[in-house]
Motif scaffolding. Structure first.
Motif, PDB file in Angstrom:
ATOM      1  N   MET A 172      63.657  -1.613   4.701  1.00 16.35           N
ATOM      2  CA  MET A 172      64.791  -1.007   4.449  1.00 16.35           C
ATOM      3  C   MET A 172      64.915   0.227   5.033  1.00 16.35           C
ATOM      4  O   MET A 172      64.323   1.222   4.682  1.00 16.35           O
ATOM      5  CB  MET A 172      65.193  -0.996   3.116  1.00 16.35           C
ATOM      6  CG  MET A 172      66.652  -0.844   2.599  1.00 16.35           C
ATOM      7  SD  MET A 172      67.001  -0.676   1.077  1.00 16.35           S
ATOM      8  CE  MET A 172      66.100   0.602   0.213  1.00 16.35           C
ATOM      9  N   ARG A 173      66.039   0.686   5.982  1.00 14.19           N
ATOM     10  CA  ARG A 173      66.309   1.926   6.627  1.00 14.19           C
ATOM     11  C   ARG A 173      67.422   2.349   5.541  1.00 14.19           C
ATOM     12  O   ARG A 173      68.299   1.797   5.498  1.00 14.19           O
ATOM     13  CB  ARG A 173      66.437   1.964   7.861  1.00 14.19           C
ATOM     14  CG  ARG A 173      66.580   2.968   8.860  1.00 14.19           C
ATOM     15  CD  ARG A 173      66.675   2.580  10.282  1.00 14.19           C
ATOM     16  NE  ARG A 173      65.351   2.026  10.701  1.00 14.19           N
ATOM     17  CZ  ARG A 173      64.378   2.913  11.072  1.00 14.19           C
ATOM     18  NH1 ARG A 173      64.715   4.357  10.798  1.00 14.19           N
ATOM     19  NH2 ARG A 173      63.427   2.471  11.230  1.00 14.19           N
ATOM     20  N   ARG A 228      77.684   3.511   2.275  1.00 13.69           N
ATOM     21  CA  ARG A 228      76.321   3.495   2.738  1.00 13.69           C
ATOM     22  C   ARG A 228      75.373   2.345   2.546  1.00 13.69           C
ATOM     23  O   ARG A 228      74.668   1.814   3.137  1.00 13.69           O
ATOM     24  CB  ARG A 228      75.679   4.745   1.739  1.00 13.69           C
ATOM     25  CG  ARG A 228      76.213   6.177   2.158  1.00 13.69           C
ATOM     26  CD  ARG A 228      75.590   6.678   3.546  1.00 13.69           C
ATOM     27  NE  ARG A 228      74.228   7.066   3.267  1.00 13.69           N
ATOM     28  CZ  ARG A 228      73.259   6.428   3.972  1.00 13.69           C
ATOM     29  NH1 ARG A 228      73.460   5.783   5.138  1.00 13.69           N
ATOM     30  NH2 ARG A 228      71.846   7.069   3.740  1.00 13.69           N
ATOM     31  N   LEU A 229      75.778   1.714   1.292  1.00 15.22           N
ATOM     32  CA  LEU A 229      75.122   0.393   1.006  1.00 15.22           C
ATOM     33  C   LEU A 229      75.507  -0.712   1.974  1.00 15.22           C
ATOM     34  O   LEU A 229      74.643  -1.535   2.371  1.00 15.22           O
ATOM     35  CB  LEU A 229      75.479   0.033  -0.519  1.00 15.22           C
ATOM     36  CG  LEU A 229      74.925   0.936  -1.568  1.00 15.22           C
ATOM     37  CD1 LEU A 229      75.291   0.388  -2.835  1.00 15.22           C
ATOM     38  CD2 LEU A 229      73.575   1.071  -1.593  1.00 15.22           C
ATOM     39  N   ARG A 230      76.645  -0.738   2.335  1.00 15.21           N
ATOM     40  CA  ARG A 230      77.139  -1.781   3.254  1.00 15.21           C
ATOM     41  C   ARG A 230      76.246  -1.535   4.610  1.00 15.21           C
ATOM     42  O   ARG A 230      75.758  -2.420   5.035  1.00 15.21           O
ATOM     43  CB  ARG A 230      78.527  -1.681   3.640  1.00 15.21           C
ATOM     44  CG  ARG A 230      79.189  -2.658   2.783  1.00 15.21           C
ATOM     45  CD  ARG A 230      80.912  -2.817   3.223  1.00 15.21           C
ATOM     46  NE  ARG A 230      81.356  -1.564   3.605  1.00 15.21           N
ATOM     47  CZ  ARG A 230      82.167  -1.086   2.849  1.00 15.21           C
ATOM     48  NH1 ARG A 230      82.327  -1.475   1.466  1.00 15.21           N
ATOM     49  NH2 ARG A 230      82.939   0.241   3.242  1.00 15.21           N
ATOM     50  N   TRP A 231      76.301  -0.101   5.145  1.00 16.36           N
ATOM     51  CA  TRP A 231      75.457   0.103   6.200  1.00 16.36           C
ATOM     52  C   TRP A 231      73.726  -0.306   6.056  1.00 16.36           C
ATOM     53  O   TRP A 231      73.226  -1.060   6.983  1.00 16.36           O
ATOM     54  CB  TRP A 231      75.426   1.411   6.622  1.00 16.36           C
ATOM     55  CG  TRP A 231      74.831   1.628   7.966  1.00 16.36           C
ATOM     56  CD1 TRP A 231      75.189   1.414   9.245  1.00 16.36           C
ATOM     57  CD2 TRP A 231      73.350   1.976   7.903  1.00 16.36           C
ATOM     58  NE1 TRP A 231      74.279   1.776  10.179  1.00 16.36           N
ATOM     59  CE2 TRP A 231      73.039   1.967   9.399  1.00 16.36           C
ATOM     60  CE3 TRP A 231      72.226   2.262   7.179  1.00 16.36           C
ATOM     61  CZ2 TRP A 231      71.942   2.385   9.967  1.00 16.36           C
ATOM     62  CZ3 TRP A 231      71.301   2.747   7.726  1.00 16.36           C
ATOM     63  CH2 TRP A 231      70.961   2.647   9.297  1.00 16.36           C
ATOM     64  N   SER A 278      72.194  -3.059   8.501  1.00 15.62           N
ATOM     65  CA  SER A 278      71.369  -2.638   9.584  1.00 15.62           C
ATOM     66  C   SER A 278      70.258  -3.519   9.320  1.00 15.62           C
ATOM     67  O   SER A 278      69.521  -4.064  10.280  1.00 15.62           O
ATOM     68  CB  SER A 278      71.037  -1.223   9.407  1.00 15.62           C
ATOM     69  OG  SER A 278      70.285  -0.970   8.061  1.00 15.62           O
ATOM     70  N   ALA A 279      69.824  -3.847   8.094  1.00 13.44           N
ATOM     71  CA  ALA A 279      68.645  -4.612   7.696  1.00 13.44           C
ATOM     72  C   ALA A 279      68.839  -6.119   8.201  1.00 13.44           C
ATOM     73  O   ALA A 279      67.794  -6.611   8.880  1.00 13.44           O
ATOM     74  CB  ALA A 279      68.502  -4.879   6.118  1.00 13.44           C
TER      75      ALA A 279
END
Length: 201
Positions: A1-2, A129-132, A136-137
């Motif tokens: 997770m990034r 932020r959580l959506r990104w 991204s994951a």
């Protein structure tokens, strides 16, 4: 997770947004503490009234005790002094009550001044932020799966076209090259898809 993007521009925006969120939360806490202290100072008259009431009550009790030693009339002198001492006790109680009320108000205002801004900041900052992080994951997992580059390339072809202008156009166009399975075109399109998600190939 990034937690942060790999691309410079998006990572800079994310770091800036995080710093602004932390600064707003710190400012809300500082403001709440200042307001709490200011409201608590309103209890000073209550402290003075409590002190004056206790002093008056103690003085009148001592005077009543001394008056009770006067022959013949001591008992009669003591009663009004005791009554006045009770009035002093009432003043002290009123002062304590004022201090308690001011303390409760100060605490409630402090909690409200912390909770409301923090909730607003978290509602505005945390979901994107959580959506990104989740997107991204998923994008990274898709890119690493067999055939994932094809799907990323298709998403880029179906999306906004402004980034495609930088790619060399093969005969028949990018869509036709993707249909033929042109590996270079698919890799270039997948790289754009990763970049749009803030990731590097």
């Amino acid at each position: 997770m990034r937690l942060y993007a790999q691309t410079t521009v998006r990572r800079s925006r994310q770091v800036l947004a995080d710093l602004i969120a932390v600064a707003l939360i710190c400012a809300a806490v500082k403001l709440a503490l200042v307001a709490h202290d200011a409201i608590r100072r309103l209890a000073d008259p209550g402290r003075k009234a409590e002190s004056a009431g206790n002093s008056l009550s103690d003085g009148l009790v001592d005077a009543g005790d001394a008056a009770s030693k006067v022959p013949f009339v001591g008992g009669q002198l003591k009663k009004p002094l005791r009554s006045a001492a009770e009035a002093g006790t009432g003043l002290a109680d009123a002062g304590r009550s004022l201090q308690d009320t001011v303390g409760h108000v100060a605490t409630l205002v402090m909690i409200a001044l912390i909770v409301i801004p923090v909730v607003i900041v978290l509602l505005l900052w945390l979901p994107p932020r959580l959506r990104w992080i989740r997107r991204s994951a998923l994008t990274r997992r898709l890119a690493n799966n067999p055939g994932g580059a094809d799907i990323l390339a298709l998403r880029v072809l179906a999306g906004p076209q402004h980034e495609l202008a930088a790619l060399p156009t093969p005969p028949g166009g990018l869509a036709e090259a993707w249909r033929r399975g042109d590996e270079q075109v698919i890799a270039d399109l997948a790289a754009i898809g990763l970049r749009q998600a803030g990731l590097r190939a």
